[in-house]
Design an enzyme around this catalytic site. Structure first.
Site, PDB file in Angstrom:
ATOM      1  N   GLY A  44      20.409  -4.135  13.518  1.00  0.00           N
ATOM      2  CA  GLY A  44      19.299  -5.092  13.429  1.00  0.00           C
ATOM      3  C   GLY A  44      18.723  -5.134  12.033  1.00  0.00           C
ATOM      4  O   GLY A  44      19.406  -4.809  11.056  1.00  0.00           O
TER       5      GLY A  44
ATOM      6  N   PHE B  13      20.746   4.288  20.269  1.00  0.00           N
ATOM      7  CA  PHE B  13      20.424   4.165  18.845  1.00  0.00           C
ATOM      8  C   PHE B  13      21.600   3.657  18.019  1.00  0.00           C
ATOM      9  O   PHE B  13      21.806   4.051  16.883  1.00  0.00           O
ATOM     10  CB  PHE B  13      19.861   5.483  18.289  1.00  0.00           C
ATOM     11  CG  PHE B  13      18.402   5.608  18.627  1.00  0.00           C
ATOM     12  CD1 PHE B  13      18.010   5.835  19.935  1.00  0.00           C
ATOM     13  CD2 PHE B  13      17.421   5.433  17.665  1.00  0.00           C
ATOM     14  CE1 PHE B  13      16.665   5.872  20.277  1.00  0.00           C
ATOM     15  CE2 PHE B  13      16.084   5.475  17.998  1.00  0.00           C
ATOM     16  CZ  PHE B  13      15.707   5.695  19.313  1.00  0.00           C
TER      17      PHE B  13
ATOM     18  N   ASN C 101      14.033  13.316  14.092  1.00  0.00           N
ATOM     19  CA  ASN C 101      13.675  11.933  13.729  1.00  0.00           C
ATOM     20  C   ASN C 101      14.585  11.393  12.637  1.00  0.00           C
ATOM     21  O   ASN C 101      15.022  10.243  12.687  1.00  0.00           O
ATOM     22  CB  ASN C 101      12.226  11.883  13.232  1.00  0.00           C
ATOM     23  CG  ASN C 101      11.279  11.470  14.340  1.00  0.00           C
ATOM     24  OD1 ASN C 101      11.676  11.404  15.499  1.00  0.00           O
ATOM     25  ND2 ASN C 101      10.045  11.200  13.998  1.00  0.00           N
TER      26      ASN C 101
ATOM     27  N   CYS D  78       6.755   6.366  12.712  1.00  0.00           N
ATOM     28  CA  CYS D  78       7.404   7.674  12.519  1.00  0.00           C
ATOM     29  C   CYS D  78       8.619   7.670  11.596  1.00  0.00           C
ATOM     30  O   CYS D  78       8.616   8.362  10.581  1.00  0.00           O
ATOM     31  CB  CYS D  78       7.757   8.258  13.877  1.00  0.00           C
ATOM     32  SG  CYS D  78       6.278   8.597  14.851  1.00  0.00           S
TER      33      CYS D  78
ATOM     34  N   LYS E 162     -13.337   3.537  19.888  1.00  0.00           N
ATOM     35  CA  LYS E 162     -12.294   3.986  20.822  1.00  0.00           C
ATOM     36  C   LYS E 162     -12.908   4.783  21.968  1.00  0.00           C
ATOM     37  O   LYS E 162     -12.569   4.594  23.129  1.00  0.00           O
ATOM     38  CB  LYS E 162     -11.290   4.900  20.096  1.00  0.00           C
ATOM     39  CG  LYS E 162     -10.168   4.187  19.407  1.00  0.00           C
ATOM     40  CD  LYS E 162      -9.119   5.207  18.933  1.00  0.00           C
ATOM     41  CE  LYS E 162      -7.944   4.499  18.302  1.00  0.00           C
ATOM     42  NZ  LYS E 162      -6.955   5.421  17.753  1.00  0.00           N
TER      43      LYS E 162
ATOM     44  N   THR F 224       3.026  15.545  13.632  1.00  0.00           N
ATOM     45  CA  THR F 224       4.252  15.840  12.878  1.00  0.00           C
ATOM     46  C   THR F 224       3.857  16.327  11.484  1.00  0.00           C
ATOM     47  O   THR F 224       3.257  15.576  10.707  1.00  0.00           O
ATOM     48  CB  THR F 224       5.117  14.560  12.771  1.00  0.00           C
ATOM     49  OG1 THR F 224       5.398  14.101  14.092  1.00  0.00           O
ATOM     50  CG2 THR F 224       6.405  14.826  12.026  1.00  0.00           C
TER      51      THR F 224
ATOM     52  N   GLU G 245       5.850  16.651  19.035  1.00  0.00           N
ATOM     53  CA  GLU G 245       5.933  15.651  20.096  1.00  0.00           C
ATOM     54  C   GLU G 245       7.120  14.724  19.851  1.00  0.00           C
ATOM     55  O   GLU G 245       7.367  14.340  18.723  1.00  0.00           O
ATOM     56  CB  GLU G 245       4.614  14.854  20.111  1.00  0.00           C
ATOM     57  CG  GLU G 245       4.569  13.757  21.139  1.00  0.00           C
ATOM     58  CD  GLU G 245       4.892  14.258  22.527  1.00  0.00           C
ATOM     59  OE1 GLU G 245       4.182  15.145  23.033  1.00  0.00           O
ATOM     60  OE2 GLU G 245       5.875  13.769  23.125  1.00  0.00           O
TER      61      GLU G 245
END
Ligand SMILES: NC(=O)c1ccc[n+]([C@@H]2O[C@H](COP(=O)([O-])OP(=O)(O)OC[C@H]3O[C@@H](n4cnc5c(N)ncnc54)[C@H](O)[C@@H]3O)[C@@H](O)[C@H]2O)c1
Ligand SMILES: O=c1ccn([C@@H]2O[C@H](COP(=O)(O)OP(=O)(O)O[C@H]3O[C@H](CO)[C@@H](O)[C@H](O)[C@H]3O)[C@@H](O)[C@H]2O)c(=O)[nH]1
Length: 433
Positions: A251, A247, A206, A258, A35, A119, A149
């Site tokens: 589906g 939201f 979340n 997350c 990376k 997290t 975040e």
């Protein structure tokens, strides 16, 4: 003021690049040499719209390294953005975070603030502070701050530069001031609280969103049974500002790096503290079942997939990303293969990553048209714009049987019926039925 960021994944790299865009000098650290070597050539190691452009624009303000001593020793702010993946029991694996804490303790030579952006469960910041204080080599003041975040993949750069809020979980005025200064040019409102509440905000947010998705998916399942249409139901619900229209897309369930792990981690934390989070548990269970909903629907048409040609459109967990973590495709495609299907797949950016996991088991196509040739069934797992805008009616003759099982409600029912497709989607009543 030197800022270093540990971890150059979706969170670490985007944060670093956005801080550079706002005029800071940033050092990016990763243990992954490949990376770092790519980034040193100006190449973003992940697909994230706008990221590579900002890396190039700010190249004089960003350094990439695998050397943690170089990154940490003279840094005044260190941001931890390493992964916190799911363990087998559902709890969060904090080994990467604690490893960074130990490396910071061994190397830092100045007073500095450590920002935990990964997290992490409530209490982790306290543990990070302990690890640093127990192991630190120099007599310096290292304060730990929680700054979760909220970016989404696919829109990460914009989400970071224009976030709805910046949460600061601080235990001292000095730490609060350092963070407010770092974020000064972002012009985003702050929510200032203690560290434990900040850690909790991230999971609570979340898990609420995951719950909203599982809720609409259950409503969709019920719509199918009682003959209602989830599109209209969601529109009618979403116009109430107390509910909001985001939201509410039904589906085949939520995936990604997350929601699946953060729902399980919070549920685990509650259980560990002798409390059962019933709503979150339900969201998890609904999601597990929802992921295989299309396979269940397909049973109406075929008892087995053995020998069938299956076209798969979309592999990633959502559009706009090359990430496959917890994508519904990863659950469904192995089931199809195990049952003897011949699978051909197309995804505009996710195919390369999928190939690393399934190099020979499926055939990768260059276009949607090629994928459809001779197919007995076409499964849609991701609502890429290319798929939504594809004129299926023009190409249905390519398929052996024009059966479309759409897990993301990409087409209107009228459009599909008029095109003569046998079309199954999620939570929608067939026209005239
Ligand atoms: N992906 C998202 O959309 C998102 C959004 C908000 C929060 N989060 C949280 O942020 C954290 C990071 O997520 P991500 O998706 O960016 O992860 P990621 O897996 O994409 O990246 C993590 C990076 O950390 C590197 N790393 C591991 N150990 C290291 C060490 N000791 N020093 C330096 N680098 C090291 C890895 O090589 C990897 O490149 C997680 O806790 C996640 O839950 C993720
Ligand atoms: O109405 C919806 C919205 C989303 N999804 C699915 O939910 C998953 C997650 O989508 P999204 O939230 O857009 O993507 P992420 O990049 O995983 O972002 C979530 O997870 C991040 C990591 O914690 C948080 O920072 C973000 O705020 C949060 O939205 C995907 O599989 C989507 O297909 C639905 O099924 N229906």
């Amino acid at each position: 003021m030197k800022i270093s960021v540990a971890g150059t994944g979706y969170v670490g790299l985007v944060t670093a690049v956005c801080l550079a865009e706002r005029g800071n000098n940033v050092t990016c650290l990763d243990i992954d040499e490949e990376k770092i070597s790519q980034m040193n050539k100006g190449i973003a190691p992940i697909f994230e719209p706008g990221l590579e452009e900002l890396m190039k624009k700010n190249k004089d303000n960003i350094t990439y390294t695998t050397d943690y001593t170089k990154a940490y020793s003279d840094a005044r702010i260190i941001i931890i953005g390493v992964g916190t993946p799911e363990k087998k029991d559902g709890s969060a694996n904090l080994n990467f975070v604690y490893e960074v804490a130990r490396q910071i303790a061994q190397t830092v030579e100045n007073d500095c603030v450590v920002i935990v952006k990964s997290t992490v469960p409530v209490g982790t910041n306290d543990k990070v502070e302990q690890i640093i204080n127990i192991n630190k080599k120099n007599n310096v003041l290292i304060e730990v701050v929680s700054n979760p975040e909220f970016l989404s993949q696919g829109t990460a750069v914009n989400d970071t530069l224009n976030a709805a809020r910046i949460v600061l979980g601080v235990e001292s005025e000095n730490a609060e001031n350092v963070l407010k200064k770092m974020y000064n040019d972002f012009n985003i409102p702050f929510v200032v609280t203690d560290r434990r509440s900040a850690e909790m905000i991230k999971y609570a947010a979340n898990d609420f969103l995951a719950l909203k998705i599982s809720y609409i998916n259950e409503m969709a399942n019920l719509c199918e049974i009682v003959g209602a249409n989830i599109d209209d139901v969601a529109t009618g619900m979403g116009m109430d500002p107390r509910i909001g229209n985001r939201f509410l897309n039904a589906g085949i369930g939520y995936g990604g790096s997350c929601f699946p792990k953060d729902t399980k981690a919070l549920h685990w934390l509650a259980s560990f503290n002798d409390y059962e989070l019933k709503t979150v548990k339900a969201a998890i269970e609904v999601n597990e079942n929802q992921k295989i909903k299309l396979i269940k629907k397909s049973r109406k048409y075929y008892d087995t997939f053995n020998g069938l040609n299956i076209a798969v459109l979309g592999l990633t967990f959502k559009p706009g990303t090359d990430d496959l973590r917890d994508a519904p495709s990863l659950v469904n495609i192995p089931l199809l293969i195990e049952d003897g299907a011949h699978v051909k797949a197309w995804d505009p950016v996710g195919a390369e990553n999928f190939k690393k996991l399934f190099p020979d088991e499926i055939y990768y196509c260059d276009s949607i048209q090629d994928t459809l040739i001779d197919a007995d069934i076409c499964f849609i797992f991701t609502e890429w714009a290319e798929i939504k805008n594809f004129p299926l009616y023009k190409y249905k003759e390519l398929m052996k049987n024009p059966l479309i099982l759409d897990g993301r409600n990409c087409y209107s029912l009228t459009e599909a019926e008029e095109a003569g497709l046998v079309y199954e989607s999620i939570g929608r009543r067939k026209v005239n039925s």
